[in-house]
Motif scaffolding. Structure first.
Motif, PDB file in Angstrom:
ATOM      1  N   ARG A   4       0.841  -1.183   0.000  1.00  0.00           N
ATOM      2  CA  ARG A   4       0.000   0.000   0.000  1.00  0.00           C
ATOM      3  C   ARG A   4       0.881   1.239   0.000  1.00  0.00           C
ATOM      4  O   ARG A   4       2.104   1.138   0.045  1.00  0.00           O
ATOM      5  CB  ARG A   4      -0.911   0.016   1.227  1.00  0.00           C
ATOM      6  N   SER A  20      -9.683   0.921  -2.664  1.00  0.00           N
ATOM      7  CA  SER A  20      -8.386   0.790  -3.309  1.00  0.00           C
ATOM      8  C   SER A  20      -7.895   2.191  -3.673  1.00  0.00           C
ATOM      9  O   SER A  20      -8.660   3.155  -3.605  1.00  0.00           O
ATOM     10  CB  SER A  20      -8.491  -0.082  -4.566  1.00  0.00           C
ATOM     11  N   GLN A  27       0.468   2.901 -10.428  1.00  0.00           N
ATOM     12  CA  GLN A  27       0.100   1.646  -9.779  1.00  0.00           C
ATOM     13  C   GLN A  27      -1.215   1.804  -9.029  1.00  0.00           C
ATOM     14  O   GLN A  27      -1.505   2.868  -8.480  1.00  0.00           O
ATOM     15  CB  GLN A  27       1.193   1.213  -8.787  1.00  0.00           C
ATOM     16  N   TYR A  73      -3.375   0.028  -5.910  1.00  0.00           N
ATOM     17  CA  TYR A  73      -3.185  -0.826  -4.745  1.00  0.00           C
ATOM     18  C   TYR A  73      -4.530  -1.306  -4.231  1.00  0.00           C
ATOM     19  O   TYR A  73      -5.524  -0.572  -4.271  1.00  0.00           O
ATOM     20  CB  TYR A  73      -2.453  -0.057  -3.643  1.00  0.00           C
ATOM     21  N   SER A 103      -6.944  -1.333   1.729  1.00  0.00           N
ATOM     22  CA  SER A 103      -6.116  -1.503   2.918  1.00  0.00           C
ATOM     23  C   SER A 103      -7.004  -1.834   4.107  1.00  0.00           C
ATOM     24  O   SER A 103      -8.065  -1.235   4.290  1.00  0.00           O
ATOM     25  CB  SER A 103      -5.331  -0.226   3.196  1.00  0.00           C
TER      26      SER A 103
END
Length: 343
Positions: free
Chosen positions: A69, A168, A205, A207, A210
């Motif tokens: 993350r 995300s 990117q 991710y 979390s």
């Protein structure tokens, strides 16, 4: 040896007993996850950030390929706003270097605004609650890398982090210098300093969501005492942070959240109660914005916090060396890190 040391650090980060239920292939517990994140992403202090050999790279770049993350600790540095960026080539096969940056200059005869007065203004500006808090960041940074056998280099980048409805987030990092639009930009994205076109995408990117609800990923509170505790936890401090450590934590917060009016007012009030921050007058930041500057001096360094004079929002943070480091080509007065945050 380096691999063995890294493995030992990772073992210490997860102090689960050998017979524990999660040993071997289970998930890290919360404390271990925090310690591991600190090992991978924690931002060094400005006094030590440039002392590593070989050439120092900002942690948010060095760890990008390995993290799950966003690395909230962004190390930044600045180039002088009054001098044209100069590329110097020392010889065949030598990477280009950047002329030593100079600090922002306080406007002559400008009136300094005490932090308590600025906090009052911020609270008045936050009366209607607009703008609101949003997760993510937009930051322009200049970061200096140094080593004993090469001249210093300054790397300008822009980073945008946006969160999505499924929790995300996407991070885009671009090589660009807003003070020199259209010119080639120095980058070390491939571990070797070289020139790239302005706007070159270093990384893009996305991710996954979390799981963490710990600072700085949880929303910052509106109470000053609670915000101080929040920043202490975000910076992995077990004791009340020093002023320098608190400024580090503010950087972590702003690399995570774009503060709304209420959050900026709370942060301004907290800073007004912080020892050692001295008002010095008005400056124009590296994005051309006017702000009030507040300076903290430590052992061998000076940090300048730039804040919006009307809303109290933090615009930028600059760290400058006050002691020369000849072995690294560093002179007193060189700017080591700078971040400029935007909405």
């Amino acid at each position: 040896m380096a691999d063995e040391l890294e493995l030992e650090l990772l073992r210490r980060a997860d102090p689960v007993p050998a017979d524990g239920p999660h040993f071997g292939d289970g998930p890290l517990n919360h404390r271990a996850e925090r310690h591991l994140d600190e090992l991978l992403h924690r931002r060094p202090s400005p006094r030590t950030a440039w002392r590593s050999v070989p050439r120092v790279r900002p942690p948010h770049l060095a760890a990008r390929g390995h993290r799950a993350r966003l690395a909230w600790g962004l190390v930044a540095a600045a180039v002088v706003s009054t001098v044209t960026l100069t590329l110097v080539v020392s010889g065949p096969g030598t990477p280009p270097a950047v002329a030593a940056p100079r600090p922002l200059v306080v406007q002559a005869d400008s009136t300094s605004v005490p932090l308590k007065l600025l906090a009052d203004r911020a609270e008045a500006a936050a009366a209607d609650g607009s703008p609101s808090l949003s997760k993510g960041t937009h930051v322009q940074s200049w970061s200096m890398g140094m080593s004993e056998d090469k001249p210093p280099i300054t790397l300008p980048e822009e980073r945008v982090v946006r969160w999505h409805a499924d929790d995300s987030h996407t991070e885009v990092v671009v090589a660009t210098d807003p003070r020199h639009p259209g010119r080639p930009v120095l980058s070390d994205a491939d571990d070797s300093p070289h020139l790239v076109e302005d706007g070159h995408v270093i990384s893009r990117q996305t991710y996954p969501p979390s799981w963490s609800d710990a600072p700085p990923e949880s929303p910052p509170p509106h109470d000053v005492a609670q915000l101080r505790a929040y920043l202490q936890e975000a910076a992995y401090r077990h004791t009340r942070p020093s002023t320098n450590e608190l400024l580090d934590a503010v950087g972590l917060l702003l690399d995570n959240w774009t503060l709304g009016a209420r959050e900026s007012a709370t942060l301004a009030r907290l800073l007004a109660d912080t020892e050692g921050l001295r008002p010095v007058g008005r400056v124009t930041d590296r994005l051309g914005r006017g702000g009030q500057a507040y300076v903290y001096k430590g052992a061998g360094f000076r940090r300048m916090l730039i804040m919006d004079p009307a809303t109290g929002a933090v615009l930028g943070l600059e760290s400058t060396a006050t002691v020369a480091e000849p072995e690294f080509g560093l002179e007193a007065g060189d700017v080591m890190e700078y971040s400029a945050w935007m909405r």
